[in-house]
Design a protein around this motif. Structure first.
Motif, short mmCIF file in Angstrom:
data_model
loop_
_atom_site.label_atom_id
_atom_site.label_comp_id
_atom_site.label_asym_id
_atom_site.label_seq_id
_atom_site.Cartn_x
_atom_site.Cartn_y
_atom_site.Cartn_z
N ALA A 1 0.74 -1.17 0.01
CA ALA A 1 0.10 -0.01 0.01
C ALA A 1 0.90 1.08 -0.01
CB ALA A 1 -0.92 -0.09 1.12
N VAL A 2 0.42 2.12 -0.75
CA VAL A 2 1.03 3.44 -0.67
C VAL A 2 0.08 4.60 -0.07
CG1 VAL A 2 1.90 5.47 -2.03
CG2 VAL A 2 2.38 3.10 -2.62
N ILE A 3 0.57 5.31 1.11
CA ILE A 3 -0.32 5.95 1.68
C ILE A 3 0.01 7.62 1.63
CG2 ILE A 3 -1.47 6.80 4.14
CD1 ILE A 3 -1.20 4.03 4.79
N ILE A 4 -0.67 8.37 1.30
CA ILE A 4 -0.25 10.06 1.11
C ILE A 4 -1.07 10.54 2.02
CG2 ILE A 4 -0.31 11.96 -0.52
CD1 ILE A 4 -0.24 10.15 -2.98
N GLY A 5 -0.36 11.47 3.03
CA GLY A 5 -0.77 12.37 3.87
C GLY A 5 -1.42 13.61 3.41
N LEU B 1 -10.04 12.65 -5.28
CA LEU B 1 -10.74 11.74 -4.35
C LEU B 1 -11.26 10.29 -4.69
CD1 LEU B 1 -10.72 14.45 -2.81
CD2 LEU B 1 -12.72 13.74 -1.52
N PRO B 2 -11.69 10.30 -5.76
CA PRO B 2 -12.23 9.04 -6.29
C PRO B 2 -11.08 7.99 -6.37
CG PRO B 2 -13.72 10.62 -7.34
CD PRO B 2 -12.38 11.33 -6.67
N THR B 3 -10.02 8.58 -6.81
CA THR B 3 -8.69 7.67 -7.24
C THR B 3 -8.30 7.07 -6.06
OG1 THR B 3 -7.93 9.47 -8.71
CG2 THR B 3 -6.54 7.78 -8.05
N PHE B 4 -8.61 7.24 -4.68
CA PHE B 4 -7.99 6.63 -3.74
C PHE B 4 -8.69 5.23 -3.31
CE2 PHE B 4 -6.56 10.82 -2.89
CZ PHE B 4 -5.24 10.71 -2.88
N ASP B 5 -8.12 4.01 -3.04
CA ASP B 5 -8.80 2.95 -2.51
C ASP B 5 -9.50 3.14 -1.16
OD1 ASP B 5 -7.98 0.90 -4.62
OD2 ASP B 5 -6.26 1.57 -4.07
N ALA B 6 -8.90 4.07 -0.43
CA ALA B 6 -9.50 4.15 0.88
C ALA B 6 -8.98 5.66 1.24
CB ALA B 6 -9.05 3.16 1.96
N LEU C 1 -5.08 -0.12 11.01
CA LEU C 1 -5.02 0.28 9.67
C LEU C 1 -4.28 -0.86 8.87
CD1 LEU C 1 -4.02 2.10 7.59
CD2 LEU C 1 -1.82 2.09 8.60
N ALA C 2 -3.72 -2.12 9.45
CA ALA C 2 -3.34 -3.10 8.69
C ALA C 2 -4.55 -4.17 8.38
CB ALA C 2 -2.56 -3.95 9.84
N ALA C 3 -5.63 -3.77 9.28
CA ALA C 3 -6.79 -4.91 8.98
C ALA C 3 -7.41 -4.19 7.78
CB ALA C 3 -7.88 -4.84 10.31
N ALA C 4 -7.69 -2.74 7.86
CA ALA C 4 -8.23 -1.92 6.60
C ALA C 4 -7.77 -2.33 5.45
CB ALA C 4 -8.53 -0.62 7.16
N LEU C 5 -6.30 -2.39 5.43
CA LEU C 5 -5.51 -2.56 4.24
C LEU C 5 -5.56 -3.91 3.53
CD1 LEU C 5 -2.30 -0.86 5.04
CD2 LEU C 5 -3.98 0.26 3.46
N LEU D 1 -8.93 -4.31 1.37
CA LEU D 1 -8.92 -3.46 0.22
C LEU D 1 -8.48 -4.60 -0.77
CD1 LEU D 1 -7.34 -0.14 1.25
CD2 LEU D 1 -9.75 -0.88 0.88
N PRO D 2 -9.02 -4.38 -1.83
CA PRO D 2 -8.87 -5.38 -3.19
C PRO D 2 -7.51 -4.71 -3.80
CG PRO D 2 -10.60 -3.88 -3.98
CD PRO D 2 -10.38 -3.83 -2.43
N GLU D 3 -6.70 -5.88 -4.03
CA GLU D 3 -5.54 -5.39 -4.76
C GLU D 3 -5.65 -4.97 -6.36
OE1 GLU D 3 -0.96 -7.46 -5.87
OE2 GLU D 3 -2.04 -8.20 -4.44
N GLU D 4 -5.65 -3.81 -6.67
CA GLU D 4 -5.88 -3.54 -7.91
C GLU D 4 -5.02 -2.30 -8.49
OE1 GLU D 4 -9.83 -1.37 -8.52
OE2 GLU D 4 -10.15 -2.50 -6.80
#
Length: 372
Positions: free
Chosen positions: A86-90, A138-143, A348-352, A355-358
């Motif tokens: 996962a890549v997370i941008i703040g 905003l719609p680009t982010f998986d979460a 966080l880990a559980a939420a990631l 998420l589907p891998e795409e």
């Protein structure tokens, strides 16, 4: 996805806590991830105002890399960005819109936003201010991991096009934030960077009580306060305290103040990291009021709610040592159970993992935005 996650975070700052609450939030979260066996690379823009005030330049719980040029950063780390779980941008990442577009072009497996300023972000977007995030993105982010919970999560999905909005409150490293056992220096104190929209609350809930109680001692710690503020003689000003000194500062207060930015109050469910840090140190908290606070801390059992100067004066002059201890114990128990970096890292880990891998791309279907 393996049990051990490989995560890349691009955030405002991890190395410097000067003038921001992001650094301590990231430190607690990433420390929890590290303790649970996950790997984190943190990419931080090398800017002079943080470079001059770094209190954690080389953390031992993650890899920290500074960059100056965005294109060069993306090129140098493209392989890891593509391969990461996962890549997370703040929020508030310098030139965040450009950074997000550059990362999206690499099509990482999972792309997430961690907004540590959600109500501020939405207020900025509503007035067309896209300082670090464009509405189209905003719609680009998986979460969309949000500093704020409550009904703002529904708004993010229905009105702003977020694919999946998830509350991820700030947290505290309970191994670092503990009572030090030092003697009291102040009857009431506050730790926070100057903010124009917080200042009226600080005036009402600390400065005015200080004027009414000249025999008591007060303290305000934090940078960027204007020189023309009329501080009472019994209010000690401390320009900046690095996180290593926070437990000592909290432990030397009989009570500490929590005040909240106006956008956060309007949104509700937006606890400051300072709230959790003070509670972890066993310092009784007097706080302004906002929706969701009672769900985090039970009023009159774990925290004192103050709406007027009189509420503060009454608390400082009528609550005895036993009452203070009961408040502090209840608040600390709540934080240790629900708001530590370890707890937040598991969330966080559980939420990631859910998420589907795409691979993200600009052609993903965007939700239709409706008016706020």
């Amino acid at each position: 996805m393996t049990s051990s996650l490989d995560i890349i975070i691009l955030g405002l700052s991890l190395s410097s806590s000067w003038g921001n609450g992001h650094a301590t939030t990231y430190r607690a979260l990433i420390g929890g991830l590290h303790a649970q066996g996950h790997r984190v690379l943190f990419l931080e823009r090398d800017v002079p105002w943080y470079a001059a005030h770094r209190d954690l330049p080389d953390p031992d719980f993650c890899e920290l890399v500074y960059y100056r040029d965005i294109d060069e950063m993306i090129e140098n780390h493209a392989g890891r960005i593509k391969a990461a779980d996962a890549v997370i941008i703040g929020s508030y990442v310098p030139s965040g819109v450009t950074v997000i577009d550059g990362i999206v072009a690499l099509k990482p497996r999972r792309l997430c936003l961690y907004d540590i300023d959600t109500p501020v972000t939405l207020a900025k977007l509503d007035r067309g201010d896209e300082e670090y995030l464009a509405r189209r993105q905003l719609p680009t982010f998986d979460a969309y991991f949000s500093f704020s919970g409550g009904d703002i999560l529904t708004r993010l999905e229905r009105s702003y096009g977020a694919r999946k909005a998830i509350a991820l409150y700030c947290s505290v490293d309970a191994s670092r934030y503990q009572a030090t056992g030092e003697a009291f220096c102040w009857d009431f104190g506050y730790l926070g960077t100057y903010s124009p929209d917080r200042q009226p609350s600080l005036e009402r809930l600390l400065i005015e009580p200080a004027r009414q109680l000249p025999h008591l001692r007060f303290a305000v710690a934090g940078p960027q306060y204007p020189e023309d503020i009329d501080w009472p003689a019994n209010v000690e000003r401390i320009e900046h305290l690095p996180p290593a000194d926070h437990p000592s500062f909290y432990s030397r207060q009989r009570f500490t103040l929590n005040v909240t930015r106006s956008d956060m109050i309007a949104a509700g469910w937006s606890p400051s990291v300072r709230l959790f840090e003070a509670a972890a140190c066993g310092t009784p908290i007097i706080s302004d009021d906002w929706r969701g606070l009672h769900e985090l801390f039970v009023n009159d059992r774990a925290i004192v709610i103050a709406r007027r100067s009189k509420d503060v004066v009454d608390a400082l002059t009528t609550i005895n040592a036993a009452g203070r201890l009961a408040l502090a114990s209840a608040a600390r128990a709540t934080v240790v159970q629900r708001h530590t970096g370890d707890v937040r890292a598991r969330e966080l880990a559980a939420a990631l993992r859910e998420l589907p891998e795409e691979r993200v791309n600009d052609s993903r279907p965007h939700r239709q935005s409706i008016s706020v």
